[in-house]
Design a protein around this motif. Structure first.
Motif, PDB file in Angstrom:
ATOM      1  N   SER A  63      35.940  19.229  20.967  1.00 11.31           N
ATOM      2  CA  SER A  63      35.698  19.823  19.656  1.00 11.31           C
ATOM      3  C   SER A  63      35.814  18.757  18.584  1.00 11.31           C
ATOM      4  O   SER A  63      36.785  18.002  18.528  1.00 11.31           O
ATOM      5  CB  SER A  63      36.705  20.948  19.397  1.00 11.31           C
ATOM      6  N   LEU A  64      34.811  18.695  17.702  1.00 18.05           N
ATOM      7  CA  LEU A  64      34.791  17.743  16.602  1.00 18.05           C
ATOM      8  C   LEU A  64      34.647  18.505  15.298  1.00 18.05           C
ATOM      9  O   LEU A  64      33.919  19.492  15.214  1.00 18.05           O
ATOM     10  CB  LEU A  64      33.622  16.753  16.766  1.00 18.05           C
ATOM     11  N   VAL A  65      35.331  18.021  14.273  1.00 17.84           N
ATOM     12  CA  VAL A  65      35.306  18.654  12.964  1.00 17.84           C
ATOM     13  C   VAL A  65      34.560  17.760  11.995  1.00 17.84           C
ATOM     14  O   VAL A  65      34.856  16.564  11.869  1.00 17.84           O
ATOM     15  CB  VAL A  65      36.744  18.918  12.463  1.00 17.84           C
ATOM     16  N   GLN A  66      33.557  18.323  11.329  1.00 23.41           N
ATOM     17  CA  GLN A  66      32.776  17.587  10.331  1.00 23.41           C
ATOM     18  C   GLN A  66      33.326  17.894   8.949  1.00 23.41           C
ATOM     19  O   GLN A  66      33.271  19.030   8.471  1.00 23.41           O
ATOM     20  CB  GLN A  66      31.301  17.974  10.406  1.00 23.41           C
ATOM     21  N   LEU A  67      33.865  16.846   8.282  1.00 32.47           N
ATOM     22  CA  LEU A  67      34.450  16.970   6.957  1.00 32.47           C
ATOM     23  C   LEU A  67      33.667  16.111   5.982  1.00 32.47           C
ATOM     24  O   LEU A  67      32.683  15.452   6.353  1.00 32.47           O
ATOM     25  CB  LEU A  67      35.933  16.561   6.990  1.00 32.47           C
ATOM     26  N   LEU A  78      42.855  43.806  31.470  1.00 36.79           N
ATOM     27  CA  LEU A  78      42.679  44.078  30.044  1.00 36.79           C
ATOM     28  C   LEU A  78      43.780  43.462  29.192  1.00 36.79           C
ATOM     29  O   LEU A  78      43.942  43.827  28.031  1.00 36.79           O
ATOM     30  CB  LEU A  78      42.614  45.590  29.791  1.00 36.79           C
ATOM     31  N   ARG A  79      44.543  42.555  29.766  1.00 34.18           N
ATOM     32  CA  ARG A  79      45.530  41.793  28.991  1.00 34.18           C
ATOM     33  C   ARG A  79      45.000  40.379  28.780  1.00 34.18           C
ATOM     34  O   ARG A  79      44.359  39.815  29.672  1.00 34.18           O
ATOM     35  CB  ARG A  79      46.880  41.748  29.699  1.00 34.18           C
ATOM     36  N   PHE A  80      45.308  39.817  27.605  1.00 33.07           N
ATOM     37  CA  PHE A  80      44.811  38.488  27.275  1.00 33.07           C
ATOM     38  C   PHE A  80      46.006  37.591  26.968  1.00 33.07           C
ATOM     39  O   PHE A  80      46.767  37.833  26.027  1.00 33.07           O
ATOM     40  CB  PHE A  80      43.860  38.567  26.079  1.00 33.07           C
ATOM     41  N   ILE A  81      46.149  36.564  27.818  1.00 30.76           N
ATOM     42  CA  ILE A  81      47.308  35.681  27.789  1.00 30.76           C
ATOM     43  C   ILE A  81      46.905  34.338  27.199  1.00 30.76           C
ATOM     44  O   ILE A  81      45.902  33.744  27.629  1.00 30.76           O
ATOM     45  CB  ILE A  81      47.885  35.484  29.205  1.00 30.76           C
ATOM     46  N   PRO A  82      47.638  33.817  26.218  1.00 30.23           N
ATOM     47  CA  PRO A  82      47.276  32.513  25.635  1.00 30.23           C
ATOM     48  C   PRO A  82      47.682  31.365  26.540  1.00 30.23           C
ATOM     49  O   PRO A  82      48.691  31.431  27.263  1.00 30.23           O
ATOM     50  CB  PRO A  82      48.061  32.487  24.326  1.00 30.23           C
ATOM     51  N   ASN A  83      46.888  30.320  26.522  1.00 30.39           N
ATOM     52  CA  ASN A  83      47.278  29.089  27.200  1.00 30.39           C
ATOM     53  C   ASN A  83      48.494  28.487  26.503  1.00 30.39           C
ATOM     54  O   ASN A  83      48.668  28.665  25.290  1.00 30.39           O
ATOM     55  CB  ASN A  83      46.133  28.081  27.203  1.00 30.39           C
ATOM     56  N   PRO A  84      49.344  27.780  27.217  1.00 29.27           N
ATOM     57  CA  PRO A  84      50.587  27.279  26.590  1.00 29.27           C
ATOM     58  C   PRO A  84      50.365  26.235  25.509  1.00 29.27           C
ATOM     59  O   PRO A  84      51.167  26.120  24.585  1.00 29.27           O
ATOM     60  CB  PRO A  84      51.370  26.704  27.775  1.00 29.27           C
ATOM     61  N   ASN A  85      49.255  25.473  25.588  1.00 29.63           N
ATOM     62  CA  ASN A  85      49.069  24.366  24.649  1.00 29.63           C
ATOM     63  C   ASN A  85      47.787  24.572  23.851  1.00 29.63           C
ATOM     64  O   ASN A  85      46.683  24.465  24.391  1.00 29.63           O
ATOM     65  CB  ASN A  85      48.998  23.028  25.400  1.00 29.63           C
ATOM     66  N   PRO A  86      47.895  24.869  22.549  1.00 31.98           N
ATOM     67  CA  PRO A  86      46.697  24.979  21.717  1.00 31.98           C
ATOM     68  C   PRO A  86      46.124  23.600  21.403  1.00 31.98           C
ATOM     69  O   PRO A  86      46.791  22.576  21.539  1.00 31.98           O
ATOM     70  CB  PRO A  86      47.214  25.665  20.452  1.00 31.98           C
ATOM     71  N   ASN A  87      44.878  23.589  20.989  1.00 31.79           N
ATOM     72  CA  ASN A  87      44.189  22.344  20.653  1.00 31.79           C
ATOM     73  C   ASN A  87      44.149  22.188  19.146  1.00 31.79           C
ATOM     74  O   ASN A  87      43.429  22.917  18.459  1.00 31.79           O
ATOM     75  CB  ASN A  87      42.765  22.371  21.229  1.00 31.79           C
ATOM     76  N   PRO A  88      44.932  21.277  18.565  1.00 26.96           N
ATOM     77  CA  PRO A  88      44.921  21.110  17.108  1.00 26.96           C
ATOM     78  C   PRO A  88      43.624  20.469  16.643  1.00 26.96           C
ATOM     79  O   PRO A  88      43.131  19.511  17.249  1.00 26.96           O
ATOM     80  CB  PRO A  88      46.132  20.208  16.850  1.00 26.96           C
ATOM     81  N   LEU A  89      43.066  20.989  15.540  1.00 27.11           N
ATOM     82  CA  LEU A  89      41.853  20.431  14.955  1.00 27.11           C
ATOM     83  C   LEU A  89      42.193  19.460  13.839  1.00 27.11           C
ATOM     84  O   LEU A  89      41.902  18.275  13.923  1.00 27.11           O
ATOM     85  CB  LEU A  89      40.955  21.555  14.441  1.00 27.11           C
ATOM     86  N   PHE A  90      42.798  19.935  12.787  1.00 26.96           N
ATOM     87  CA  PHE A  90      43.273  19.091  11.696  1.00 26.96           C
ATOM     88  C   PHE A  90      44.179  19.936  10.822  1.00 26.96           C
ATOM     89  O   PHE A  90      44.210  21.169  10.913  1.00 26.96           O
ATOM     90  CB  PHE A  90      42.114  18.492  10.894  1.00 26.96           C
ATOM     91  N   SER A  91      44.922  19.281   9.962  1.00 24.98           N
ATOM     92  CA  SER A  91      45.825  19.980   9.050  1.00 24.98           C
ATOM     93  C   SER A  91      45.780  19.302   7.696  1.00 24.98           C
ATOM     94  O   SER A  91      45.498  18.098   7.592  1.00 24.98           O
ATOM     95  CB  SER A  91      47.260  19.993   9.587  1.00 24.98           C
ATOM     96  N   SER A  92      46.071  20.080   6.655  1.00 28.42           N
ATOM     97  CA  SER A  92      46.064  19.552   5.301  1.00 28.42           C
ATOM     98  C   SER A  92      46.921  20.443   4.426  1.00 28.42           C
ATOM     99  O   SER A  92      46.923  21.669   4.575  1.00 28.42           O
ATOM    100  CB  SER A  92      44.632  19.494   4.753  1.00 28.42           C
ATOM    101  N   SER A  93      47.661  19.806   3.505  1.00 23.10           N
ATOM    102  CA  SER A  93      48.487  20.588   2.583  1.00 23.10           C
ATOM    103  C   SER A  93      47.629  21.410   1.624  1.00 23.10           C
ATOM    104  O   SER A  93      48.100  22.393   1.052  1.00 23.10           O
ATOM    105  CB  SER A  93      49.413  19.662   1.794  1.00 23.10           C
ATOM    106  N   SER A  94      46.365  21.012   1.443  1.00 25.31           N
ATOM    107  CA  SER A  94      45.483  21.772   0.553  1.00 25.31           C
ATOM    108  C   SER A  94      45.091  23.107   1.146  1.00 25.31           C
ATOM    109  O   SER A  94      44.547  23.964   0.442  1.00 25.31           O
ATOM    110  CB  SER A  94      44.218  20.963   0.255  1.00 25.31           C
TER     111      SER A  94
END
Length: 887
Positions: free
Chosen positions: A136-140, A34-50
């Protein structure tokens, strides 16, 4: 301890070692990890100052902080500050709500991510997340930015709620869901449709409703009728809106639900309406107030209101008077169950059993404002083994926490019976228990929870100024959403015991995918996490400005080595070592300014000190005591009077000389301020002064601290062991204080009975070295201890005393001579002496009062006399001090 079934739920899990409704993993009850451990490396999608959230500038000092940091008495500020209850939220309300909301795309491996965006968070931002070939693909949009939809106003969006359409494709409307966005005073509705030409979702504005008289507390969709939504205002009013009854883009007019609330309860300022939800029936509602949870039933003609839970029922384990409910959420296994969190407790209750909780936990979180309930099968999906499949299908998880404090805990619960293969006991048995103790889940995924990192985190918080919140300087999670099981299975390989994938938004404007897997053990972090645990490097949540700073920046650094040495008691040692290197003979130097020399001589002569000042008498120091002064101040004046004129002049300069000295040290002159020397005859360091008017002829000072001058005087007199540390400024001040106390015992009378002069008050008749010939009349001074400074030993230990040292809390002042009652012609300022036991001094030219001034004086005297006659403490003080006012 044997308890009946009715009483087991009244013992919160975590409040004591006895938890009747707590179950742990065992062979008879295979709950699984019942414990949930995060993987060490997340998968970045995109970033924006907006994507950075916009925050209005926060108040630097809240009312309680301002009072505690003001110059008022600590006892006064503490009592007044306690009247201001600390606000639950210090920043914008949008920071405390989940900023991400997911809408699964029907019959496709896509999901739409919604969030507030824009310069004032006034628009709906969204993009589509697609999975193709386990990627994973992001549609913008065509500009590489997120899609946007407007509410038609510039008001900030505080919360978003989505409602998917299950029967997509059965109609020609292509509606895949509905969305509502609430601002402070309005609610707006949108329809989400699939555009077959662009092959992407589109958002259409349906309309909105403005509430002009009261803010919106909460808005939610109905799980029974997709087009219906409920809105709760902060005054307790409820409105029901149906999208089918309105034309697209028209004016929305909801149906106000007439709820018979108690009017006296609505008027209570400390009761706040917080949330609302639909229950098991479309016309059965659950409404949360800060002190109670209500069940509102509209199935019949007359509305029926009943209380489900009261804050008073929690007093056994939450005795704090500020305990209140904070958030509400629907819970499993059906719409009869709800979870509500208070300041200290988390409760699971059944609407069919009012005032009796099903489960209780002590959550240990600070101000939890977010709560969501998940099926355990959703959090343990895509596993290699199905040994715990029955437990996953029967269990539920409550995630409770705060985005602002970056703290989240998971509380698991389910059926109380053991599981057997093919058993459906968990579905028909209402008995529910907690599964394992609650545990923390790290949504950011890159913080280490070892003891060293936690200690560094707390030290970093304390290092910040009081008006800066650490959340503004650290990257935190602003929102998250858990992907559906089908979509998460396309992104990763199966886990041993299952897991889940979430998409999160960080305060740096970055979207990430992160995988969590179910585990028996706690998380283990790599070495680089220790360096990233708490990096206070920049303001991540402060509003950004495009305009650059136009003015030149200059920095000045002050060397505080002498101050540091003084606090450590090593000033004489360090200063003597430096003076030997400089080898400056102060006796051979001419005064910096003859005018200053003459000015100081006049001041000292007016106070009874001759020009030679070889051995100034103590009487001269007491001649200067006109206004009330502490005995510590008198001793300090005695030490100043002992300094030779050559050193004394170093501490006082003409303002023009001071500018020349600073200009030689630094071409960029420092803007330092010093006080001007008054015209009244006083002994240095000259109390009750005004700031310098920046005149070249104005004499200011002291510009050199007294401890520095005292050590310099000892060095000038050839003190042999300054570097050995035997000479102490505090010791010298203590000796002068003893001398002053001896004189006080002869010349002063106490206004408050026996004084605490300790062993220093001795008879001067026993002193043969110095005689007090020609001194003032005996007992011509009054020794007074202000009532406000009275403190016991207990007060000193608790820090309630204004002064922690009694050398500052005893005052001495001259008693004015008794005047005759004969009526004389008007005089000058001395006419005010019979109004006060203190000899008044005016820093103004001597003038006689004109007839109009005398008339005002007589009026003032009558009013003052009336107050004195009716104020018993003043009359008692006058008797003890032998002061009698003239009639």
């Amino acid at each position: 301890m044997e308890l009946s079934e009715e009483w087991k739920s009244f013992f919160p899990i975590g409040a004591s070692t006895v938890s009747p409704l707590l179950q742990s993993h065992s062979p008879s009850l295979p709950l699984g990890p019942l414990r949930f451990i995060p993987n060490p490396n997340p998968n970045p999608l995109f970033s924006s100052s907006s994507l950075l959230p916009f925050l209005h500038p926060l108040p630097h000092l809240l009312p309680s902080r301002f009072l505690l940091t003001s110059s008022l008495l600590p006892s006064t500020t503490s009592s007044v500050a306690s009247l201001y209850s600390p606000p639950q939220n210090h920043a914008a309300p949008s920071i405390f709500r989940n900023r991400i909301h997911l809408l699964p795309y029907p019959r496709s491996p896509n999901v739409i991510v919604f969030f507030p965006t824009g310069p004032n968070d006034d628009k709906i931002g969204f993009f589509t997340l697609t999975v193709k070939d386990s990627r994973s693909l992001v549609q913008l949009d065509v500009n590489g930015d997120v899609f946007r939809a407007s509410t038609g106003t510039a008001h900030r969006i505080l919360s978003i709620s989505v409602n998917p359409v299950a029967d997509f494709g059965l109609t020609d409307s292509h509606v895949i869901g509905y969305l509502l966005a609430s601002t402070l005073y309005s609610v707006h509705w949108f329809a989400l449709r699939h555009n077959t030409v662009l092959e992407r979702p589109c958002v259409f504005y349906l309309g909105g409703k403005m509430f002009k008289t009261c803010p919106v507390a909460h808005a939610c969709w109905s799980p029974h009728i997709l087009e219906e939504s409920l809105v709760l205002l902060e005054n307790g009013r409820l409105f029901l809106f149906d999208l089918e009854s309105h034309v697209s883009g028209g004016c929305f007019k909801g149906t106000r639900l007439r709820v018979p609330w108690n009017d006296s309860e609505l008027s209570e300022n400390n009761r706040v309406w917080l949330s609302c939800e639909f229950s098991w029936h479309p016309r059965v509602l659950v409404v949360l107030r800060s002190d109670a949870v209500f069940l509102v039933d509209f199935r019949l003609k007359e509305c029926n209101v009943s209380c489900l839970m009261k804050i008073e029922t929690l007093r056994m384990y939450a005795p704090d008077e500020n305990e209140r409910f904070l958030t509400l959420s629907r819970a499993g296994p059906d719409n009869f169950y709800f979870a509500v969190a208070s300041t200290s407790l988390l409760l699971l209750f059944d609407v069919r059993k009012p005032l009796v909780p099903v489960l209780q936990w002590m959550h240990g979180l600070e101000g939890p404002c977010f709560m969501s309930v998940f099926s355990l099968s959703m959090l343990r999906s895509h596993s290699r083994e199905d040994a715990f499949k029955l437990a996953s299908e029967s269990g539920f998880c409550i995630m409770l926490g705060s985005f602002w404090n970056s703290e989240f805990n998971i509380f698991c619960y389910g059926s109380i019976l053991p599981f057997r293969k093919g058993s459906i006991a968990s579905k028909i048995n209402p008995a529910i228990c907690a599964w394992e103790l609650p545990f923390e889940i790290n949504l950011s995924g890159h913080e280490c929870c070892c003891g060293s990192c936690l200690l560094r985190k707390e030290f970093s918080k304390d290092a910040l100024p009081e008006w800066i919140d650490w959340q503004l300087k650290k990257e935190i999670v602003l929102g998250f959403g858990v992907l559906s099981n089908d979509l998460a299975a396309l992104l990763c390989e199966p886990d041993d015991n299952g897991g889940f994938t979430l998409i999160r938004l960080m305060s740096s404007g970055r979207f990430e995918l992160h995988r969590y897997h179910a585990s028996w053990a706690q998380a283990k972090y790599s070495e680089h996490c220790h360096d990233q645990v708490f990096c206070l490097d920049r303001h991540l949540l402060q509003p950004a400005s495009d305009e650059k700073y136009k003015f030149p920046k200059s920095f000045h650094y002050l060397k505080l080595d002498y101050l540091y040495a003084y606090t450590r008691g090593t000033l004489s040692r360090i200063l003597a070592a430096k003076l030997k290197k400089i080898c400056v003979d102060a006796q051979d130097k001419e005064p910096l300014c003859a005018e200053v020399h003459e000015f100081l001589c006049e001041k000292l002569h007016a106070c009874g000190l001759d020009q030679s000042r070889s051995c100034p008498a103590v009487t001269s120091v007491f001649n200067d005591v006109k206004l009330p002064a502490s005995l510590h101040e008198v001793a300090l004046r005695r030490l100043w009077a002992d300094l030779p004129m050559e050193l004394l002049q170093l501490a006082f300069l003409r303002y023009a000389e001071f500018e020349e000295v600073v200009g030689d040290l630094d071409q960029n002159r420092l803007a330092l301020e010093f006080l001007a020397v008054p015209n009244l005859p006083q002994l240095p360091p000259f109390f009750l002064r005004k700031s310098s008017p920046h005149s070249n002829d104005n004499i200011v000072g002291p510009v050199i601290p007294f401890p520095f001058l005292l050590v310099l005087n000892e060095f000038r007199n050839g003190y042999s062991n300054l570097e050995g540390g035997e000479f102490s400024v505090g010791t010298e001040l203590g000796l002068k204080y003893k001398e002053i106390m001896q004189v006080v015992g002869e010349i002063a009378v106490s206004a408050c009975g026996p004084t605490h002069l300790n062993d220093h008050a001795v008879s001067l008749a026993e002193d043969g070295e110095e005689t007090w010939v020609g001194f003032l009349k005996p007992k011509s001074f009054l020794l007074y201890h202000p009532v406000a400074l009275n403190s016991s030993a207990t007060d000193l230990e608790q820090g309630k005393s204004v002064c922690s040292n009694n050398i500052y809390d005893t005052f001495i002042f001259r008693v004015p001579e008794k005047k005759s009652n004969e009526q004389t012609e008007s005089v000058g300022q001395e006419i005010f002496d019979d109004l006060s036991p203190v000899e008044l001094r005016f820093d103004a030219p001597v003038k006689k009062l004109e007839p109009l001034g005398l008339k005002a004086y007589n009026l003032l005297k009558r009013q003052m006399s009336k107050w004195q006659e009716n104020f018993d403490p003043y009359k008692e003080f006058c008797v003890q001090s032998r002061f009698e006012k003239n009639s």
